[in-house]
Design a protein around this motif. Structure first.
Motif, short mmCIF file in Angstrom:
data_model
loop_
_atom_site.label_atom_id
_atom_site.label_comp_id
_atom_site.label_asym_id
_atom_site.label_seq_id
_atom_site.Cartn_x
_atom_site.Cartn_y
_atom_site.Cartn_z
N HIS A 1 0.96 -1.11 0.02
CA HIS A 1 0.03 0.16 -0.14
C HIS A 1 0.84 1.38 0.08
O HIS A 1 1.25 1.71 0.97
N VAL A 2 0.95 1.85 -1.29
CA VAL A 2 1.82 2.86 -1.08
C VAL A 2 1.36 4.18 -2.14
O VAL A 2 0.51 4.09 -2.73
N LYS A 3 1.46 5.43 -1.48
CA LYS A 3 0.76 6.59 -1.98
C LYS A 3 2.01 7.69 -2.27
O LYS A 3 2.89 7.79 -1.36
N THR A 4 1.64 8.57 -2.98
CA THR A 4 2.70 9.56 -3.56
C THR A 4 2.23 10.86 -2.72
O THR A 4 0.95 11.25 -2.74
N ILE A 5 2.94 11.30 -1.98
CA ILE A 5 2.80 12.41 -1.17
C ILE A 5 3.66 13.69 -1.49
O ILE A 5 4.60 13.65 -1.75
N HIS A 6 2.70 14.88 -1.86
CA HIS A 6 3.59 16.17 -2.15
C HIS A 6 3.33 17.17 -0.79
O HIS A 6 2.14 17.52 -0.70
N ILE A 7 4.22 17.44 -0.10
CA ILE A 7 4.05 18.59 1.01
C ILE A 7 4.32 19.93 0.37
O ILE A 7 5.71 19.87 -0.07
N VAL A 8 3.59 20.71 0.77
CA VAL A 8 3.91 22.29 0.41
C VAL A 8 3.65 22.98 1.54
O VAL A 8 2.57 22.93 2.12
N ARG A 9 4.70 23.94 1.91
CA ARG A 9 4.33 25.09 2.87
C ARG A 9 3.50 26.03 2.33
O ARG A 9 3.65 26.38 1.12
N ASP B 1 -5.27 13.80 -11.13
CA ASP B 1 -6.13 12.86 -10.21
C ASP B 1 -6.00 13.30 -8.89
O ASP B 1 -6.54 12.66 -7.95
N ALA B 2 -5.09 13.96 -8.35
CA ALA B 2 -4.62 14.18 -6.98
C ALA B 2 -5.61 14.83 -6.18
O ALA B 2 -6.30 15.68 -6.86
N VAL B 3 -5.68 14.63 -4.98
CA VAL B 3 -6.55 15.59 -4.10
C VAL B 3 -5.73 16.36 -3.25
O VAL B 3 -4.37 15.96 -2.63
N VAL B 4 -6.17 17.74 -2.80
CA VAL B 4 -5.23 18.50 -2.13
C VAL B 4 -6.01 18.56 -0.80
O VAL B 4 -7.04 18.95 -0.57
N TRP C 1 -5.28 8.61 8.75
CA TRP C 1 -6.46 9.21 7.88
C TRP C 1 -5.97 8.96 6.46
O TRP C 1 -6.76 8.68 5.35
N LEU C 2 -4.63 9.11 6.03
CA LEU C 2 -4.14 9.29 4.63
C LEU C 2 -4.50 7.89 4.35
O LEU C 2 -4.77 7.51 3.03
N GLU D 1 -9.05 7.74 -0.45
CA GLU D 1 -9.26 6.84 -1.52
C GLU D 1 -8.09 7.11 -2.43
O GLU D 1 -7.55 6.29 -3.33
N GLU D 2 -7.88 8.41 -2.55
CA GLU D 2 -6.73 8.78 -3.65
C GLU D 2 -5.32 8.22 -3.16
O GLU D 2 -5.16 8.30 -1.86
N GLU D 3 -4.64 8.07 -4.35
CA GLU D 3 -3.12 7.51 -4.13
C GLU D 3 -2.21 8.74 -4.40
O GLU D 3 -0.96 8.44 -4.04
#
Length: 281
Positions: free
Chosen positions: A45-53, A97-100, A199-200, A204-206
Motif C-alpha cells: 500500500h504505497v501513496k505519493t505525497i506532495h508536501i507544500v508549505r 487525479d490528485a487531491v489537495v 487518515w491518509l 481513496e486517492e493515491e
C-alpha cells in the motif's frame, strides 16, 4: 474522533474536549517513507505525497506573529506570486487525479487553490494546522473560511470553533503570550501521526498534496529522530511522565543517503517536496 485531555489537579481540568476527527487508536504507528525514485520498486500500500508549505503570509513579513491583525494570517501579494510560480510547474509534478488536503488556516487554503488550479478536489483537515501559539496561528470560525472558499470541503472538521486555542486560553489564561502548543509538542506529533499514519491510509486517492506549515512540518519530520526537533522550546506543558518515549512518525528508507537530511530540513514558503509513503500491511 474524541481526544480527552486529562490534566493534573494543579491545572484547570476539562475533559471531553473534542479536537480532532479521527480515532486515537494508533498513536505509536510509524510509516516508511521513500524517495520518489523507489516508486517502481515498492510493493504493498504505497501513496505519493506532495508536501507544500504555505506561501508568504502577512505575519511572515516582519515576523509579527503575536499581532492580532494577523489572526488567521492571509497571503501577501508576494505570497500570491509565489503560488503563481508554483502553479506553472505543478501540473508536471502532481497528477490531475490528485487531491489537495489543506490546513484549515486561510493562508494554506489560499496556497492550495492558487498553486494547483489544474486539480478539482480540495479538502481541509484540522490535524495538519500550524502549532497553535500566537495570533497568526488562530483560525477563524469554519463557516467564515468556508464562505470565502466554497470550493473546499470542510466536512472533515468537527469543531467549527477553534477548540485548540480555547483549550490553551483556559489552561494558561487569555493574557498568556508565550508558546502554547510548541511547549506541548507531543500533541502536535500525535495529530500529525493520526493524519499521516491513519487518515491518509484510508483516503481513496493515491496521489495527495498536503498543504501545511513550517513549525508543524519541522515537528513531524523530526519527531523521534536522532537529534530531535530543531528549535524545540522547553516542554513545560508535557504531562506524559519522565519515561515517555518520542516514537518517530516517519522511518526514512531507501538507498539515497541525502533523503532523510533533505526531508528534515526546514521548508521555505511555497516549497514543495514529494515522496512515497508505504503503509504497513
Amino acid at each position: 474522533c474524541f481526544l480527552y485531555m486529562l490534566l493534573s489537579s494543579t491545572c484547570r481540568a476539562f475533559s471531553n474536549r473534542r479536537f480532532f476527527t479521527m480515532s486515537a487508536k494508533s498513536t505509536t504507528a510509524t510509516v516508511d517513507v521513500y524517495p520518489l525514485s523507489h516508486k517502481d520498486k515498492l510493493n504493498g500500500h504505497v501513496k505519493t505525497i506532495h508536501i507544500v508549505r504555505h506561501a508568504q503570509g502577512t505575519h511572515n513579513v516582519k515576523k509579527e506573529y503575536k499581532d492580532i491583525q494577523h489572526l488567521d494570517a492571509r497571503l501577501t501579494d508576494y505570497g500570491k506570486e509565489q503560488c503563481h510560480s508554483l502553479s506553472k510547474k505543478s501540473p508536471t509534478l502532481v497528477s490531475k487525479d490528485a487531491v489537495v488536503v489543506s490546513s484549515p488556516l486561510t493562508r494554506c487554503v489560499q496556497t492550495s487553490l492558487h498553486s494547483f488550479p489544474h486539480l478539482e478536489k480540495f479538502m481541509a483537515h484540522e490535524c495538519i494546522r500550524e502549532t497553535v501559539n500566537y495570533a497568526c496561528d488562530r483560525r477563524r470560525h469554519i463557516s467564515e473560511i468556508q464562505q470565502d472558499h466554497p470550493q473546499v470541503d470542510f466536512s472533515h472538521i468537527d469543531n467549527h470553533e477553534d477548540e485548540i486555542w480555547k483549550y490553551y486560553d483556559e489552561l494558561l489564561g487569555e493574557e498568556y503570550d508565550g508558546t502554547r502548543e510548541s511547549a506541548h509538542l507531543y500533541k502536535v506529533a500525535e495529530r500529525g501521526r493520526r493524519f499521516f499514519a491513519e487518515w491518509l491510509r484510508e483516503l481513496e486517492e493515491e496521489d495527495i498534496v498536503v498543504c501545511s506549515h513550517e513549525a508543524f512540518l519541522r515537528c513531524i519530520l523530526n519527531w523521534g529522530q536522532e537529534g530531535g526537533v530543531p528549535l524545540m522550546p522547553e516542554q513545560h506543558l508535557d504531562d506524559r511522565g519522565h519515561d515517555a518515549e518520542d516514537v518517530a512518525l516517519f522511518r526514512y528508507c531507501g538507498e539515497d543517503s541525502d533523503f532523510e537530511k533533505e526531508m528534515r530540513t526546514g521548508f521555505e514558503n511555497c516549497e514543495l517536496r514529494s515522496f512515497l509513503i508505504r503503509f504497513p500491511s
